[in-house]
Design an enzyme around this catalytic site. Structure first.
Site, PDB file in Angstrom:
ATOM      1  N   TYR A   1       0.743  -1.106   0.195  1.00  0.00           N
ATOM      2  CA  TYR A   1      -0.186   0.011  -0.296  1.00  0.00           C
ATOM      3  C   TYR A   1       0.933   1.215   0.061  1.00  0.00           C
ATOM      4  O   TYR A   1       0.701   2.243  -0.798  1.00  0.00           O
ATOM      5  CB  TYR A   1      -1.033   0.102   1.147  1.00  0.00           C
ATOM      6  CG  TYR A   1      -2.136   1.025   1.152  1.00  0.00           C
ATOM      7  CD1 TYR A   1      -3.038   0.860   0.467  1.00  0.00           C
ATOM      8  CD2 TYR A   1      -1.931   2.093   2.123  1.00  0.00           C
ATOM      9  CE1 TYR A   1      -4.103   1.740   0.442  1.00  0.00           C
ATOM     10  CE2 TYR A   1      -2.907   3.180   2.090  1.00  0.00           C
ATOM     11  CZ  TYR A   1      -4.040   2.882   1.062  1.00  0.00           C
ATOM     12  OH  TYR A   1      -4.934   4.087   1.253  1.00  0.00           O
TER      13      TYR A   1
HETATM   14  N1  LIG Z   1     -10.507   5.667   3.802  1.00  0.00           N
HETATM   15  C1  LIG Z   1      -9.282   5.725   4.075  1.00  0.00           C
HETATM   16  O1  LIG Z   1      -9.042   6.224   5.433  1.00  0.00           O
HETATM   17  C2  LIG Z   1      -8.479   6.251   3.170  1.00  0.00           C
HETATM   18  C3  LIG Z   1      -7.210   6.967   3.516  1.00  0.00           C
HETATM   19  C4  LIG Z   1      -6.049   7.267   2.572  1.00  0.00           C
HETATM   20  C5  LIG Z   1      -6.539   6.812   1.142  1.00  0.00           C
HETATM   21  N2  LIG Z   1      -7.562   6.185   0.843  1.00  0.00           N
HETATM   22  C6  LIG Z   1      -7.772   5.885  -0.416  1.00  0.00           C
HETATM   23  O2  LIG Z   1      -8.906   6.417  -1.180  1.00  0.00           O
HETATM   24  C7  LIG Z   1      -9.503   5.490  -2.136  1.00  0.00           C
HETATM   25  C8  LIG Z   1     -11.012   5.123  -1.718  1.00  0.00           C
HETATM   26  O3  LIG Z   1     -10.899   4.564  -0.343  1.00  0.00           O
HETATM   27  P1  LIG Z   1     -12.234   4.187   0.328  1.00  0.00           P
HETATM   28  O4  LIG Z   1     -11.988   3.946   1.790  1.00  0.00           O
HETATM   29  O5  LIG Z   1     -13.282   4.878  -0.296  1.00  0.00           O
HETATM   30  O6  LIG Z   1     -12.295   2.585  -0.188  1.00  0.00           O
HETATM   31  P2  LIG Z   1     -13.519   1.736  -0.478  1.00  0.00           P
HETATM   32  O7  LIG Z   1     -12.832   0.186  -0.372  1.00  0.00           O
HETATM   33  O8  LIG Z   1     -14.847   2.043   0.219  1.00  0.00           O
HETATM   34  O9  LIG Z   1     -13.720   2.024  -2.201  1.00  0.00           O
HETATM   35  C9  LIG Z   1     -12.877   1.813  -3.068  1.00  0.00           C
HETATM   36  C10 LIG Z   1     -13.700   1.293  -4.270  1.00  0.00           C
HETATM   37  O10 LIG Z   1     -12.984   0.909  -5.399  1.00  0.00           O
HETATM   38  C11 LIG Z   1     -13.461  -0.292  -6.109  1.00  0.00           C
HETATM   39  N3  LIG Z   1     -12.206  -0.828  -6.625  1.00  0.00           N
HETATM   40  C12 LIG Z   1     -11.548  -1.587  -6.212  1.00  0.00           C
HETATM   41  N4  LIG Z   1     -10.460  -2.046  -7.189  1.00  0.00           N
HETATM   42  C13 LIG Z   1     -10.920  -1.571  -8.232  1.00  0.00           C
HETATM   43  C14 LIG Z   1     -10.428  -1.925  -9.719  1.00  0.00           C
HETATM   44  N5  LIG Z   1      -9.484  -2.784  -9.967  1.00  0.00           N
HETATM   45  N6  LIG Z   1     -11.187  -1.235 -10.791  1.00  0.00           N
HETATM   46  C15 LIG Z   1     -12.233  -0.607 -10.320  1.00  0.00           C
HETATM   47  N7  LIG Z   1     -12.758  -0.182  -9.045  1.00  0.00           N
HETATM   48  C16 LIG Z   1     -12.101  -0.842  -8.166  1.00  0.00           C
HETATM   49  C17 LIG Z   1     -14.108  -1.116  -4.739  1.00  0.00           C
HETATM   50  O11 LIG Z   1     -14.983  -1.919  -5.693  1.00  0.00           O
HETATM   51  C18 LIG Z   1     -14.513   0.000  -3.948  1.00  0.00           C
HETATM   52  O12 LIG Z   1     -15.902   0.549  -4.346  1.00  0.00           O
HETATM   53  C19 LIG Z   1      -8.583   4.328  -2.156  1.00  0.00           C
HETATM   54  O13 LIG Z   1      -7.741   4.307  -3.195  1.00  0.00           O
HETATM   55  C20 LIG Z   1      -7.765   4.431  -0.624  1.00  0.00           C
HETATM   56  O14 LIG Z   1      -6.610   3.574  -0.747  1.00  0.00           O
HETATM   57  C21 LIG Z   1      -8.542   5.904   1.714  1.00  0.00           C
END
Ligand SMILES: NC(=O)c1ccc[n+]([C@@H]2O[C@H](COP(=O)([O-])OP(=O)(O)OC[C@H]3O[C@@H](n4cnc5c(N)ncnc54)[C@H](O)[C@@H]3O)[C@@H](O)[C@H]2O)c1
Length: 264
Positions: free
Chosen positions: A171
């Protein structure tokens, strides 16, 4: 052929009023089936965008789109370029032009494992989604934006990409790669009207976080000077600004969303 949402007077005019600044624009949100992507799709729709909701998870993205006015539900996998091309083509067909893309697709990869024990196949899979997927998204977006001389691209990276989270090497490394990628791409497209930026959130409260043990949430929150996690509206608001026409003089940059944790 002028495709930018508004022309710029010599010394700049008034900023677009918040509320309908995406009227007439088509914005694709990838990862719109859940979390930050779903919240961003909803905010962009509220502000007037036709939103192409894209996700690997078809039922989830259908639910997001069904709740929004003027939205499309499209299934695509960011690791499969043909599917992203097809989704963007569908968005362009519906709206005539792809003005902006928000890429929220991401996976955590293997957790709780030090680097010498990491499964290389799982490492590669996480890098494929988070980093190669981001490149696939930029390529497909830029190809459709260049003829119009306008575009906004935002990728969600992570504070893990700046600081490195222990025992989350796939990650951390893949998100660091996204930050490096947008720095390169910002310069590559700086004279085209297309901006490419990243967002580095610390912990945002999502259903995923609620499923984590309390001590893990406490540990992550303790690193945040504001003493709390971020919220989905805060993440969506920042991403909406990053892909608005108002965010015109910033490219190749990584925006912070960390409650004061990152000061660089
Ligand atoms: N939630 C947090 O605390 C946080 C913090 C820092 C960064 N992020 C980043 O923010 C982004 C969204 O996070 P989130 O918490 O909303 O996650 P989440 O898991 O709720 O949503 C991610 C979405 O991406 C989709 N996805 C995964 N792989 C995919 C692919 N190959 N093609 C198309 N869609 C795909 C999933 O189906 C899901 O709907 C991510 O990149 C995550 O790494 C999240």
């Amino acid at each position: 052929m002028t495709s930018a949402p508004s022309s710029t007077p010599r010394y700049g005019g008034r900023p677009e009023p918040l509320g309908a600044e995406f009227a007439g624009q088509t914005v694709a949100v990838i990862g719109a089936g859940s979390g930050i992507g779903a919240a961003t799709a909803a905010l962009l729709a509220d502000r007037g965008a036709r939103v192409a909701c894209v996700d690997l998870n078809s039922p989830a993205v259908a639910r997001t789109a069904a709740a929004l006015p003027n939205a499309l539900a499209l299934t695509a996998d960011v690791t499969a370029p043909d599917t992203v091309d097809a989704a963007f083509d569908a968005a362009v067909q519906a709206g005539g032009q792809l003005h902006a893309v928000v890429n929220c697709a991401g996976v955590q990869g293997e957790l709780g494992v030090p680097s010498h024990e990491v499964d290389l196949g799982r490492f590669e899979a996480a890098v494929r989604t988070n980093l190669l997927g981001a490149l696939v998204v930029t390529r497909a977006a830029v190809t459709r934006m260049l003829p119009h001389g306008y575009g906004r691209i935002a990728h969600v990276a992570s504070i893990a990409g700046k600081e490195g989270n222990p025992n989350m090497v796939a990650y951390s490394a893949s998100k660091a790669g996204v930050i490096g990628m947008v720095k390169a791409q910002g310069k590559e497209y700086a004279r085209t009207g297309i901006t490419v930026n990243a967002l580095a959130p610390a912990v945002i409260r999502t259903p995923f976080l609620d499923s984590q043990p309390d001590e893990v949430v406490r540990y992550m929150t303790a690193k945040i000077p504001m003493g709390r996690t971020g919220t989905l509206p805060e993440a969506a608001s920042m991403l909406a600004f990053m892909v608005s026409s108002a965010c015109a003089f910033t490219t190749g940059f990584c925006f912070d969303l960390s409650g004061g944790r990152a000061t660089y």
